[in-house]
Motif scaffolding. Structure first.
Motif, PDB file in Angstrom:
ATOM      1  N   UNK A 254       0.817  -1.229   0.000  1.00  0.00           N
ATOM      2  CA  UNK A 254       0.000   0.000   0.000  1.00  0.00           C
ATOM      3  C   UNK A 254       0.843   1.269   0.000  1.00  0.00           C
ATOM      4  N   UNK A 255       1.382   1.624  -1.151  1.00  0.00           N
ATOM      5  CA  UNK A 255       2.279   2.783  -1.249  1.00  0.00           C
ATOM      6  C   UNK A 255       1.559   4.096  -1.015  1.00  0.00           C
ATOM      7  N   UNK A 270       3.175   6.382  -7.787  1.00  0.00           N
ATOM      8  CA  UNK A 270       2.581   5.717  -8.952  1.00  0.00           C
ATOM      9  C   UNK A 270       2.406   4.240  -8.612  1.00  0.00           C
ATOM     10  N   UNK A 271       1.227   3.710  -8.927  1.00  0.00           N
ATOM     11  CA  UNK A 271       0.911   2.319  -8.604  1.00  0.00           C
ATOM     12  C   UNK A 271       0.368   1.606  -9.838  1.00  0.00           C
ATOM     13  N   UNK A 272       0.572   0.284  -9.852  1.00  0.00           N
ATOM     14  CA  UNK A 272       0.056  -0.557 -10.920  1.00  0.00           C
ATOM     15  C   UNK A 272      -0.741  -1.707 -10.311  1.00  0.00           C
ATOM     16  N   UNK A 273      -1.641  -2.318 -11.074  1.00  0.00           N
ATOM     17  CA  UNK A 273      -2.496  -3.367 -10.512  1.00  0.00           C
ATOM     18  C   UNK A 273      -1.757  -4.585  -9.982  1.00  0.00           C
ATOM     19  N   UNK A 291      16.305  13.648   4.176  1.00  0.00           N
ATOM     20  CA  UNK A 291      15.654  13.195   5.413  1.00  0.00           C
ATOM     21  C   UNK A 291      14.356  12.453   5.091  1.00  0.00           C
ATOM     22  N   UNK A 292      13.607  12.979   4.138  1.00  0.00           N
ATOM     23  CA  UNK A 292      12.390  12.291   3.711  1.00  0.00           C
ATOM     24  C   UNK A 292      12.732  10.947   3.070  1.00  0.00           C
ATOM     25  N   UNK A 293      13.828  10.917   2.321  1.00  0.00           N
ATOM     26  CA  UNK A 293      14.242   9.677   1.665  1.00  0.00           C
ATOM     27  C   UNK A 293      14.598   8.602   2.693  1.00  0.00           C
ATOM     28  N   UNK A 294      15.230   8.989   3.781  1.00  0.00           N
ATOM     29  CA  UNK A 294      15.570   8.007   4.805  1.00  0.00           C
ATOM     30  C   UNK A 294      14.321   7.392   5.413  1.00  0.00           C
ATOM     31  N   UNK A 295      13.272   8.196   5.539  1.00  0.00           N
ATOM     32  CA  UNK A 295      12.012   7.681   6.072  1.00  0.00           C
ATOM     33  C   UNK A 295      11.372   6.694   5.093  1.00  0.00           C
ATOM     34  N   UNK A 296      11.352   7.060   3.826  1.00  0.00           N
ATOM     35  CA  UNK A 296      10.736   6.184   2.815  1.00  0.00           C
ATOM     36  C   UNK A 296      11.535   4.901   2.644  1.00  0.00           C
ATOM     37  N   UNK A 297      12.873   4.988   2.748  1.00  0.00           N
ATOM     38  CA  UNK A 297      13.730   3.829   2.482  1.00  0.00           C
ATOM     39  C   UNK A 297      13.568   2.724   3.514  1.00  0.00           C
ATOM     40  N   UNK A 298      12.846   2.982   4.595  1.00  0.00           N
ATOM     41  CA  UNK A 298      12.583   1.922   5.575  1.00  0.00           C
ATOM     42  C   UNK A 298      11.694   0.831   5.005  1.00  0.00           C
ATOM     43  N   UNK A 299      10.882   1.192   4.015  1.00  0.00           N
ATOM     44  CA  UNK A 299       9.957   0.210   3.449  1.00  0.00           C
ATOM     45  C   UNK A 299       9.943   0.223   1.922  1.00  0.00           C
ATOM     46  N   UNK A 300      10.939   0.849   1.296  1.00  0.00           N
ATOM     47  CA  UNK A 300      11.037   0.881  -0.167  1.00  0.00           C
ATOM     48  C   UNK A 300      12.514   0.913  -0.554  1.00  0.00           C
TER      49      UNK A 300
END
Length: 321
Positions: A254-255, A270-273, A291-300
Motif C-alpha cells: 500500500x504505497x 505511482x501504482x500498478x495493478x 531526510x524524507x528519503x531516509x524515512x521512505x527507504x525503511x519500506x522501499x
C-alpha cells in the motif's frame, strides 16, 4: 459531461468539451480492487527475475570452466578472466548483485542526463494531442481525474488489445489531501499496430469506465506541476529539476500511505495493478529531501542510478519502470 453508451466517441466528446468550455464530467465511479476481468494487466519492460537469475548462474558456470582451464593449462589470462566472471556473477554491493549494479551504471552513463530549458519528461517519440491523448510507440494513453485509490473494474473485449492501468497520487507541501489521476493505455502490438485500431478500442473502454478526462492543456499543466518542470539534471543519487531535489524508490504494497500531509516535501506515488509502485519525494532543500528519503527507504528500495527513468514512471502517462 457524463459519457455513456451510445453517446458517441469519448475522445470526440473531450474535444467538444474543450471547445465549448463546459465543466469536466463525473469522476471515475464504482472502483474496486483487483485486475479488470477480461483484461491482461502487465508491466512489460521490467525484465524477468527468473531469466536474470538463470543468466547469472550461466555466467558463474562459465567462470568455473575458465578457472578449470586456467588451472589445467596454467593460463594467467584465463585465470584473471575466471576471477572477474565469478566476482561479477556472485558478488553483492549493498544487497544488489554486482552484475545488476554494473548494468544500472552502464545505463546511467549512456543515457542523456542533462536537459536545458523547461524540461517536461515524456517518453521518446511520444506526442500529446489537444484532446489529451498521448500517442507513442507503446500505444494510446488518456489520463483522468479520480478520487479513488483503487483500479476500475470493467470488461475487456475478447480478442482486443491489452489494457494497462496506472494510478498516480500527488501531495504537495501546501495540500491537505492528495490529487490523483488514472492513466488508461491501450497497448500497441503486432495485431493492433495502427492508431485508428487503438482509438476504437480506447473509445470502447472509455464508454464503460466513463472517466473525467484531462485535455491536452490540462495534462501538460499537471505534468509540469508534479514533475517540477525546469532545467533538469540526473545524478547517481538524485534527479534535480531547477532548485528541486527529487529522489525515487520502488515499493510494494500500500504505497498510498506515503501520501500524508505535513512538512516541506512533495510526494508522488505511482501504482500498478500488480502491486508494484514508484515513490518520489521532492524538496527545494537537498537535506530535507534526504531526510524524507531516509524515512521512505525503511519500506522501499532507493533507485540510485535510475532516478531519471523512475521520474518518468512516476508521472500519470502510463509509464513503466
Amino acid at each position: 459531461m457524463r459519457i455513456g453508451p451510445g453517446s458517441g466517441s469519448p475522445l470526440d466528446a473531450t474535444i467538444s468539451r474543450q471547445n465549448s468550455g463546459n465543466p469536466p464530467g463525473a469522476t471515475i465511479s464504482r472502483l474496486s480492487t483487483g485486475n479488470p476481468p477480461g483484461a491482461t494487466i502487465s508491466r512489460p519492460g521490467r525484465g524477468n527475475p527468473r531469466s536474470a537469475t538463470a543468466l547469472r548462474i550461466a555466467v558463474w558456470q562459465i567462470g568455473v570452466v575458465l578457472g578449470c582451464v586456467a588451472i589445467l593449462r596454467g593460463s594467467a589470462g584465463a585465470g584473471a578472466l575466471a576471477a572477474l566472471t565469478l566476482i561479477v556473477s556472485a558478488a553483492r554491493i549493498r544487497g544488489d548483485w554486482l552484475s545488476t549494479v554494473a548494468g544500472r551504471w552502464l545505463g546511467f552513463v549512456t543515457r542523456r542526463r542533462v536537459f536545458a530549458g523547461e524540461h517536461l519528461p515524456l517518453p521518446a517519440n511520444t506526442r500529446l494531442t489537444s484532446a489529451g491523448v498521448l500517442v507513442g510507440a507503446g500505444g494510446l494513453t488518456v489520463v483522468a481525474r479520480t478520487r479513488e485509490v483503487d483500479f476500475p473494474r470493467f470488461e475487456g473485449e475478447s480478442g482486443g488489445p491489452r489494457i494497462d492501468l496506472q494510478w498516480v497520487g500527488h501531495l504537495g507541501p501546501r495540500q491537505d489531501r492528495p490529487s490523483a489521476w488514472l492513466a488508461i493505455t491501450v497497448v500497441r502490438d503486432a495485431d493492433f499496430a495502427g492508431d485508428e485500431q487503438l482509438r476504437v478500442a480506447l473509445d470502447n473502454v472509455l464508454r464503460r469506465v466513463r472517466p473525467d478526462l484531462l485535455s491536452g492543456r490540462e495534462l501538460t499543466a499537471v505534468l509540469g506541476g508534479i514533475a517540477h518542470a525546469g532545467p533538469a539534471c540526473e545524478t547517481w543519487r538524485h534527479w534535480r529539476s531547477g532548485p528541486v531535489t527529487q529522489i525515487t524508490f520502488r515499493g510494494t504494497g500500500p504505497a498510498a500511505r506515503f501520501l500524508k500531509p505535513g512538512g516541506d516535501v512533495a510526494v508522488t506515488v505511482a501504482r500498478w495493478p500488480d502491486g508494484d509502485s514508484v515513490i518520489r519525494v521532492a524538496a527545494r532543500d537537498a537535506g530535507t529531501a534526504e531526510r524524507a528519503a531516509r524515512e521512505v527507504s525503511r519500506s522501499a528500495v532507493r533507485l540510485d542510478g535510475r532516478h531519471g527513468p523512475a521520474v518518468l514512471a512516476s508521472l500519470p502517462i502510463g509509464g513503466k519502470l
